[in-house]
Every structure is written in C-alpha cells, then in structure tokens.
Design a protein around this motif. Structure first.
Motif, PDB file in Angstrom:
ATOM      1  N   TRP A  25       0.751  -1.373   0.049  1.00 33.72           N
ATOM      2  CA  TRP A  25      -0.003   0.033   0.113  1.00 33.72           C
ATOM      3  C   TRP A  25       1.002   1.207   0.026  1.00 33.72           C
ATOM      4  O   TRP A  25       0.624   2.194  -0.762  1.00 33.72           O
ATOM      5  N   LEU A  26       1.996   1.227   0.820  1.00 32.52           N
ATOM      6  CA  LEU A  26       3.018   2.398   0.876  1.00 32.52           C
ATOM      7  C   LEU A  26       3.701   2.499  -0.435  1.00 32.52           C
ATOM      8  O   LEU A  26       3.913   3.706  -1.063  1.00 32.52           O
ATOM      9  N   ARG A  27       4.297   1.381  -1.021  1.00 31.23           N
ATOM     10  CA  ARG A  27       4.944   1.453  -2.186  1.00 31.23           C
ATOM     11  C   ARG A  27       4.072   1.962  -3.407  1.00 31.23           C
ATOM     12  O   ARG A  27       4.366   2.918  -4.203  1.00 31.23           O
ATOM     13  N   HIS A  28       2.744   1.609  -3.309  1.00 32.07           N
ATOM     14  CA  HIS A  28       1.728   2.093  -4.429  1.00 32.07           C
ATOM     15  C   HIS A  28       1.744   3.379  -4.466  1.00 32.07           C
ATOM     16  O   HIS A  28       1.531   4.289  -5.687  1.00 32.07           O
ATOM     17  N   ARG A  29       1.849   4.060  -3.381  1.00 25.08           N
ATOM     18  CA  ARG A  29       1.609   5.485  -3.140  1.00 25.08           C
ATOM     19  C   ARG A  29       3.001   6.347  -3.102  1.00 25.08           C
ATOM     20  O   ARG A  29       2.957   7.518  -2.727  1.00 25.08           O
ATOM     21  N   ARG A  30       4.115   5.764  -3.558  1.00 20.52           N
ATOM     22  CA  ARG A  30       5.396   6.166  -3.166  1.00 20.52           C
ATOM     23  C   ARG A  30       5.618   6.893  -2.170  1.00 20.52           C
ATOM     24  O   ARG A  30       6.101   8.132  -2.091  1.00 20.52           O
ATOM     25  N   ALA A  31       5.389   6.241  -0.948  1.00 23.35           N
ATOM     26  CA  ALA A  31       5.559   6.911   0.300  1.00 23.35           C
ATOM     27  C   ALA A  31       6.358   6.388   1.181  1.00 23.35           C
ATOM     28  O   ALA A  31       6.292   5.292   1.795  1.00 23.35           O
ATOM     29  N   PRO A  32       7.641   6.761   1.437  1.00 25.53           N
ATOM     30  CA  PRO A  32       8.757   6.431   2.402  1.00 25.53           C
ATOM     31  C   PRO A  32       7.934   6.612   3.827  1.00 25.53           C
ATOM     32  O   PRO A  32       7.219   7.577   4.023  1.00 25.53           O
ATOM     33  N   ALA A  33       8.195   5.589   4.792  1.00 20.87           N
ATOM     34  CA  ALA A  33       7.518   5.791   6.095  1.00 20.87           C
ATOM     35  C   ALA A  33       8.337   5.144   7.146  1.00 20.87           C
ATOM     36  O   ALA A  33       9.383   4.496   6.832  1.00 20.87           O
ATOM     37  N   GLN A  34       7.950   5.428   8.233  1.00 19.77           N
ATOM     38  CA  GLN A  34       8.622   4.854   9.475  1.00 19.77           C
ATOM     39  C   GLN A  34       7.500   3.914  10.126  1.00 19.77           C
ATOM     40  O   GLN A  34       6.235   4.550  10.454  1.00 19.77           O
ATOM     41  N   TRP A  35       7.854   2.688  10.662  1.00 21.58           N
ATOM     42  CA  TRP A  35       7.088   1.654  11.305  1.00 21.58           C
ATOM     43  C   TRP A  35       7.357   1.683  12.857  1.00 21.58           C
ATOM     44  O   TRP A  35       8.399   1.657  13.018  1.00 21.58           O
ATOM     45  N   LEU A  36       6.521   2.252  13.694  1.00 20.62           N
ATOM     46  CA  LEU A  36       6.633   2.468  14.978  1.00 20.62           C
ATOM     47  C   LEU A  36       6.133   1.420  15.831  1.00 20.62           C
ATOM     48  O   LEU A  36       4.904   1.068  15.821  1.00 20.62           O
ATOM     49  N   LEU A  37       6.939   0.768  16.824  1.00 19.48           N
ATOM     50  CA  LEU A  37       6.570  -0.283  17.555  1.00 19.48           C
ATOM     51  C   LEU A  37       6.736  -0.097  19.017  1.00 19.48           C
ATOM     52  O   LEU A  37       7.722   0.584  19.447  1.00 19.48           O
ATOM     53  N   GLN A  38       5.698  -0.643  19.916  1.00 17.39           N
ATOM     54  CA  GLN A  38       5.746  -0.526  21.159  1.00 17.39           C
ATOM     55  C   GLN A  38       6.927  -1.503  21.738  1.00 17.39           C
ATOM     56  O   GLN A  38       7.583  -2.197  20.942  1.00 17.39           O
ATOM     57  N   PRO A  39       7.416  -1.717  22.903  1.00 15.62           N
ATOM     58  CA  PRO A  39       8.660  -2.320  23.577  1.00 15.62           C
ATOM     59  C   PRO A  39       8.046  -3.772  23.278  1.00 15.62           C
ATOM     60  O   PRO A  39       9.063  -4.627  23.094  1.00 15.62           O
ATOM     61  N   ARG A  40       6.930  -4.350  23.387  1.00 16.08           N
ATOM     62  CA  ARG A  40       6.546  -5.666  23.555  1.00 16.08           C
ATOM     63  C   ARG A  40       5.577  -5.722  22.271  1.00 16.08           C
ATOM     64  O   ARG A  40       4.767  -4.973  22.032  1.00 16.08           O
ATOM     65  N   THR A  41       5.754  -6.849  21.483  1.00 15.42           N
ATOM     66  CA  THR A  41       4.857  -7.017  20.109  1.00 15.42           C
ATOM     67  C   THR A  41       4.171  -8.347  20.234  1.00 15.42           C
ATOM     68  O   THR A  41       4.467  -9.373  20.872  1.00 15.42           O
ATOM     69  N   GLU A  42       3.074  -8.364  19.025  1.00 11.55           N
ATOM     70  CA  GLU A  42       2.719  -9.733  19.103  1.00 11.55           C
ATOM     71  C   GLU A  42       2.451  -9.667  17.342  1.00 11.55           C
ATOM     72  O   GLU A  42       2.055  -8.840  16.756  1.00 11.55           O
ATOM     73  N   PRO A  43       3.122 -11.041  16.888  1.00  7.78           N
ATOM     74  CA  PRO A  43       4.085 -11.905  17.593  1.00  7.78           C
ATOM     75  C   PRO A  43       5.291 -11.112  18.140  1.00  7.78           C
ATOM     76  O   PRO A  43       5.701 -10.137  17.766  1.00  7.78           O
ATOM     77  N   GLN A  44       5.668 -12.122  19.051  1.00  5.65           N
ATOM     78  CA  GLN A  44       6.848 -11.494  19.776  1.00  5.65           C
ATOM     79  C   GLN A  44       8.144 -11.231  18.879  1.00  5.65           C
ATOM     80  O   GLN A  44       9.101 -10.250  19.327  1.00  5.65           O
ATOM     81  N   ASP A  45       8.202 -11.847  17.737  1.00  9.10           N
ATOM     82  CA  ASP A  45       9.356 -11.610  16.845  1.00  9.10           C
ATOM     83  C   ASP A  45       8.848 -10.733  15.574  1.00  9.10           C
ATOM     84  O   ASP A  45       9.251 -11.038  14.474  1.00  9.10           O
ATOM     85  N   LEU A  46       7.634  -9.890  16.002  1.00 14.22           N
ATOM     86  CA  LEU A  46       7.261  -8.961  14.825  1.00 14.22           C
ATOM     87  C   LEU A  46       8.649  -8.287  14.086  1.00 14.22           C
ATOM     88  O   LEU A  46       8.317  -8.158  13.034  1.00 14.22           O
ATOM     89  N   ARG A  47       9.584  -7.845  15.087  1.00 13.65           N
ATOM     90  CA  ARG A  47      10.740  -7.028  14.330  1.00 13.65           C
ATOM     91  C   ARG A  47      11.176  -7.894  13.315  1.00 13.65           C
ATOM     92  O   ARG A  47      11.705  -7.489  12.357  1.00 13.65           O
TER      93      ARG A  47
END
Length: 269
Positions: A84-106
């Motif tokens: 979706w971001l690529r289609h709009r040619r939009a460089p972006a940042q993905w922000l994460l909480q310290p804990r994620t689900e799944p745990q290996d989301l990073r």
C-alpha cells in the motif's frame, strides 16, 4: 558525520542516557496520530493500529503505528501495508511498542525489507531543569501565536508542511502550536511545538539567516516551553541537527539515545 563523531562509536552511543527515550518515542506516535486525522491524509487499518500517507515524499510525514498482528498471517498483513505504501510512493516509518505480537514481529519486518533504527539520538530534559532566564534579544522582538494559514505559510520555508499543519488546527489549545518571531511586523522566525500530555516536543525551529545570533531562536524556544509548561508539560524533547546540538545544550537539554529497534524504515522497492 559530526553528530556521529559527537555521539561516538556504537559502544559509546549505547552509554548515552535514555531517560526520556519513551517520551521521545511517544511524541512521534502522537504526531503520527495527529497527522493521520488530517483531511490531507489517507489512512489504512493495520493490526492494532493504522498506516497513513500524506502525499509528501518524506518518511516523517507517512507512517505506520502497529505493534500487534495475528501471528497466523503477520507476514501477509505486513506485505499488504508495505505494498500500500509502495503504491503511493510513500517512504515511511513503522513505530513499535517495546512488546509486540507476535513476539518476533521485528524479525518479520526485517525479512520484509524494513530497516531498524539503532543509532538515532534526541535531546531532552525536565522543563524545570532548563535555563529559561531571558537573555539579550532585539528590543522590538515580539513572539506571537500563529492562528491563520497565510501567516504559517509566511513563517515556514516548506509550503507542504505549512498546509499540513494548518489542516490540523491553528486554534489556541491545539496539540500542535506555532509561534512567530516578529521584528517591526516582519516574520523572522518561527517554532512549532507538540503538546502531548506531560511531554512537549519541539518539531520546528527556524530563524532567518540574516537575523541569527541575536537571541531570537532562544526567545522562541523559551516562549514555546513556557506555553507547554502552562499546558501541564513537565519535559521537553527535540530531534536535533548536528549544528543545533550546542544551542540546545546551552538551554539545558541533554543528548540521549533514542530507543533502538522501535522505529523501522519501510522499503520503497
């Protein structure tokens, strides 16, 4: 390079304080939530959060705030939002909480081509610790709130940002506030500050090149911080440039490490 040398090699950078790391990260999230509500933004639901684009080719003006995805189709959802971001040619940042689900989301994000931010810095301090004493400045200097789009366009060098900020509201008490420095009615500088609960983040500080080193930048920061304190903020943060680190240090702000692996840059191809 200068800032990299100042912060030091990676092992030295890791020794920088992180006292206000969460405050700096939370301010980024608050700004993304605010921008996503702009009529100029297009939004997309992602897991427990959202993605947005503004039409600007700037990874601070497009982003994703999402820390939880269903484990069974996390890769599929990541691929969908990145597409979706690529289609709009939009460089972006993905922000994460310290804990994620799944745990290996990073790890899922890295496999999809996202790059983790591990060397960023910010500056921060309790407002009570800042040197807010007045200094020498032009006698005719006036600091005034910006409450109309035309004034914001005059103050900012970036018309795209000016229109985006104006779309978020310019009334007194808005989360994002703007102040102009005026000399004989002429705008010679401006500052934008985000009020986010107990924290404030300086987003923009501009002073005309011909008017620098006259105390105008300091006067703008002090005015904005006073207003933030009156709104209940107890701490201030900012993302500095190499040239502005000494300026903010003189005010009492401390160079800190931004929390690593909490921001991922999304790929464009």
């Amino acid at each position: 390079m200068w800032l990299r040398e100042r912060v030091g090699q990676p092992r030295d950078r890791s020794k920088l304080p992180e006292r206000f790391g969460e405050a700096a990260w939370s301010a980024e999230v608050a700004l993304f939530r605010l921008i996503a509500r702009s009529p100029q933004a297009e939004t997309h639901v992602v897991g427990d959060g959202f993605a947005f684009v503004t039409g600007q080719f700037d990874n601070t003006r497009n982003g994703v705030v999402c820390s939880r995805l269903p484990e069974q189709n996390a890769d599929e959802q990541i691929a969908s939002v990145l597409g979706w971001l690529r289609h709009r040619r939009a460089p972006a940042q993905w922000l994460l909480q310290p804990r994620t689900e799944p745990q290996d989301l990073r790890e899922h994000l890295e496999r999809a081509g996202c790059k983790p931010e591990r060397s960023a810095v910010h500056m921060a301090a309790p407002i009570a610790d800042l040197d807010l004493s007045p200094r020498r400045e032009p006698a005719e200097l006036e600091i005034a709130g910006i409450h109309d789009t035309e004034s914001l366009l005059q103050a900012l060098n970036d018309p795209d940002d000016a229109r985006l900020w104006a779309s978020l509201g310019l009334q007194d008490g808005a989360p994002l506030r703007h102040y102009a420095a005026l000399l004989a009615g002429r705008t010679v500088g401006m500052i934008s500050i985000l009020v986010d609960g107990a924290n404030a983040e300086v987003l923009e500080l501009v002073v005309d090149a011909s008017e620098r080193r006259r105390g105008i930048g300091r006067a703008l920061v002090l005015h904005a911080v006073h207003e933030a304190a009156a709104a209940g903020c107890g701490a201030a943060t900012i993302g500095p440039t190499p040239a502005t680190v000494p300026f903010y240090e003189a005010l009492g702000l401390v160079l800190e490490r931004y929390p690593p692996d909490r921001c991922y840059y999304t790929p464009l191809d």
